[in-house]
Design a protein around this motif. Structure first.
Motif, PDB file in Angstrom:
ATOM      1  N   ILE A  97       0.873  -1.177   0.000  1.00 30.20           N
ATOM      2  CA  ILE A  97       0.000   0.000   0.000  1.00 30.20           C
ATOM      3  C   ILE A  97       0.908   1.224   0.000  1.00 30.20           C
ATOM      4  N   LEU A  98       0.651   2.139  -0.918  1.00 28.17           N
ATOM      5  CA  LEU A  98       1.380   3.409  -0.973  1.00 28.17           C
ATOM      6  C   LEU A  98       0.451   4.504  -0.462  1.00 28.17           C
ATOM      7  N   VAL A  99       0.806   5.096   0.651  1.00 24.95           N
ATOM      8  CA  VAL A  99      -0.037   6.097   1.311  1.00 24.95           C
ATOM      9  C   VAL A  99       0.370   7.500   0.856  1.00 24.95           C
ATOM     10  N   THR A 100      -0.622   8.314   0.463  1.00 21.70           N
ATOM     11  CA  THR A 100      -0.333   9.697   0.053  1.00 21.70           C
ATOM     12  C   THR A 100      -0.354  10.666   1.224  1.00 21.70           C
ATOM     13  N   HIS A 101      -1.296  10.477   2.166  1.00 21.23           N
ATOM     14  CA  HIS A 101      -1.378  11.369   3.327  1.00 21.23           C
ATOM     15  C   HIS A 101      -2.252  10.737   4.400  1.00 21.23           C
ATOM     16  N   ILE A 112      -6.681   6.236   4.742  1.00 16.54           N
ATOM     17  CA  ILE A 112      -5.920   5.197   5.453  1.00 16.54           C
ATOM     18  C   ILE A 112      -6.781   4.285   6.322  1.00 16.54           C
ATOM     19  N   ALA A 113      -8.073   4.560   6.446  1.00 12.20           N
ATOM     20  CA  ALA A 113      -8.902   3.800   7.389  1.00 12.20           C
ATOM     21  C   ALA A 113      -8.957   2.317   7.049  1.00 12.20           C
ATOM     22  N   GLY A 114      -8.778   1.972   5.784  1.00 12.50           N
ATOM     23  CA  GLY A 114      -8.872   0.578   5.386  1.00 12.50           C
ATOM     24  C   GLY A 114      -7.595  -0.222   5.567  1.00 12.50           C
ATOM     25  N   ILE A 115      -6.512   0.432   5.968  1.00 13.15           N
ATOM     26  CA  ILE A 115      -5.224  -0.271   6.040  1.00 13.15           C
ATOM     27  C   ILE A 115      -5.251  -1.476   6.975  1.00 13.15           C
ATOM     28  N   PRO A 116      -5.757  -1.365   8.209  1.00 11.22           N
ATOM     29  CA  PRO A 116      -5.722  -2.526   9.102  1.00 11.22           C
ATOM     30  C   PRO A 116      -6.432  -3.754   8.525  1.00 11.22           C
ATOM     31  N   ILE A 164       3.811   1.570   2.823  1.00 13.30           N
ATOM     32  CA  ILE A 164       4.808   2.611   2.580  1.00 13.30           C
ATOM     33  C   ILE A 164       4.107   3.960   2.616  1.00 13.30           C
ATOM     34  N   GLY A 165       4.698   4.940   3.296  1.00 14.62           N
ATOM     35  CA  GLY A 165       4.038   6.235   3.381  1.00 14.62           C
ATOM     36  C   GLY A 165       4.989   7.359   3.715  1.00 14.62           C
ATOM     37  N   PRO A 166       4.456   8.575   3.742  1.00  9.03           N
ATOM     38  CA  PRO A 166       5.296   9.768   3.890  1.00  9.03           C
ATOM     39  C   PRO A 166       5.962   9.874   5.251  1.00  9.03           C
ATOM     40  N   LYS A 167       7.256  10.105   5.228  1.00 14.23           N
ATOM     41  CA  LYS A 167       7.991  10.219   6.483  1.00 14.23           C
ATOM     42  C   LYS A 167       7.523  11.422   7.288  1.00 14.23           C
TER      43      LYS A 167
END
Length: 256
Positions: free
Chosen positions: A53-57, A63-67, A78-81
């Motif tokens: 998964i590439l996260v933009t923000h 992002i709610a669906g990630i878990p 993977i997402g923004p540092k």
């Protein structure tokens, strides 16, 4: 090299999810995960196994669906540092000028702050495609929620400088309302009027208006056209810096 397959699907109220399948490299990417069930259903429909998964923000509708997705797929996130503290469970932190090598894909990470402070865009040059989250929309742009108008203008300018044939995948279906606002600012833009008509027809038939393209946005997105004399005359900022014209337009859209 074969081009990746890209599958866009609607979810939540007006969000879009996107899957990128690199058959040659054996990877499948989700751009954000607005709704876990929708992402998993799209994967099942396509018969693809998610790897990343590439996260933009950090906003919840991205992002709610990630878990839920991670629990079913064991994918890497993977997402923004710059937003690591606000996106739980990131496996890898990225920011400009990082370039991800995933399968056969080279994915450049562009810092595009403004909507949020750590927002990033993912650009796959070899496929002529960029995933811009909520920074740029078809004939519109995201609200400046955490950054400054000057910061957001810099991010929009960075995206607008990508090759003109680049396809742009955005986070939301806002095209019709954006086009209607644009025509208030630039009523003589025939190309913009034609895009509004096409967008209204598409939505009436339940079709998406995305992706868009850089060349179309340069012709019809008033937020990228702040150098146009007619737009500067409308705003009364004839000699102002570009970002100040942008700031005026964004505030007008906020009130629309």
């Amino acid at each position: 090299m074969t081009q990746p397959e890209i599958h866009q699907f609607p979810c939540l109220k007006d969000n879009y999810g996107v899957l990128v399948h690199d058959r040659e490299g054996g990877v499948t990417l989700a751009i954000d995960a607005p709704d876990g069930a929708a992402v998993l259903a799209a994967l099942d429909e396509r018969g693809w196994d998610l790897t990343h998964i590439l996260v933009t923000h950090h906003h919840a509708d991205h992002i709610a669906g990630i878990p839920a997705v991670r629990a079913k797929t064991s994918c890497k996130v993977i997402g923004p540092k710059g937003e690591a503290a606000r996106v739980p469970g990131l496996d890898q932190l990225v920011g400009e000028p990082d370039v991800l090598s995933l399968g056969s894909l080279k994915i450049a990470v562009l810092d595009t702050p403004g909507h949020t402070l750590g927002h990033v865009t993912y650009w796959i040059e070899q496929a002529s495609v960029a995933f811009v989250g909520d920074t740029l929309f078809a004939m519109g742009c995201g609200r400046v929620l955490e950054g400054t108008p000057q910061m957001m203008w810099g991010s929009l300018s960075k995206i607008a400088a990508l090759p003109r044939e680049t396809s742009i995948y955005c986070g939301h279906e806002y095209t019709v309302s954006n086009a209607k606002f644009g025509l208030q600012i630039e009523p003589d833009n025939a190309r913009l009027a034609a895009r509004l008509a096409a967008a209204e027809a598409a939505r009436a038939e339940g079709r998406a208006t995305l992706p868009t393209r850089i060349d179309l946005e340069l012709e019809t997105n008033v937020f990228l056209r702040v150098d146009q004399p007619s737009i500067r005359k409308t705003t009364g900022l004839v000699t102002a810096e570009d970002w100040k014209v942008f700031a005026d337009l964004r505030e007008r859209k906020n009130r629309a």
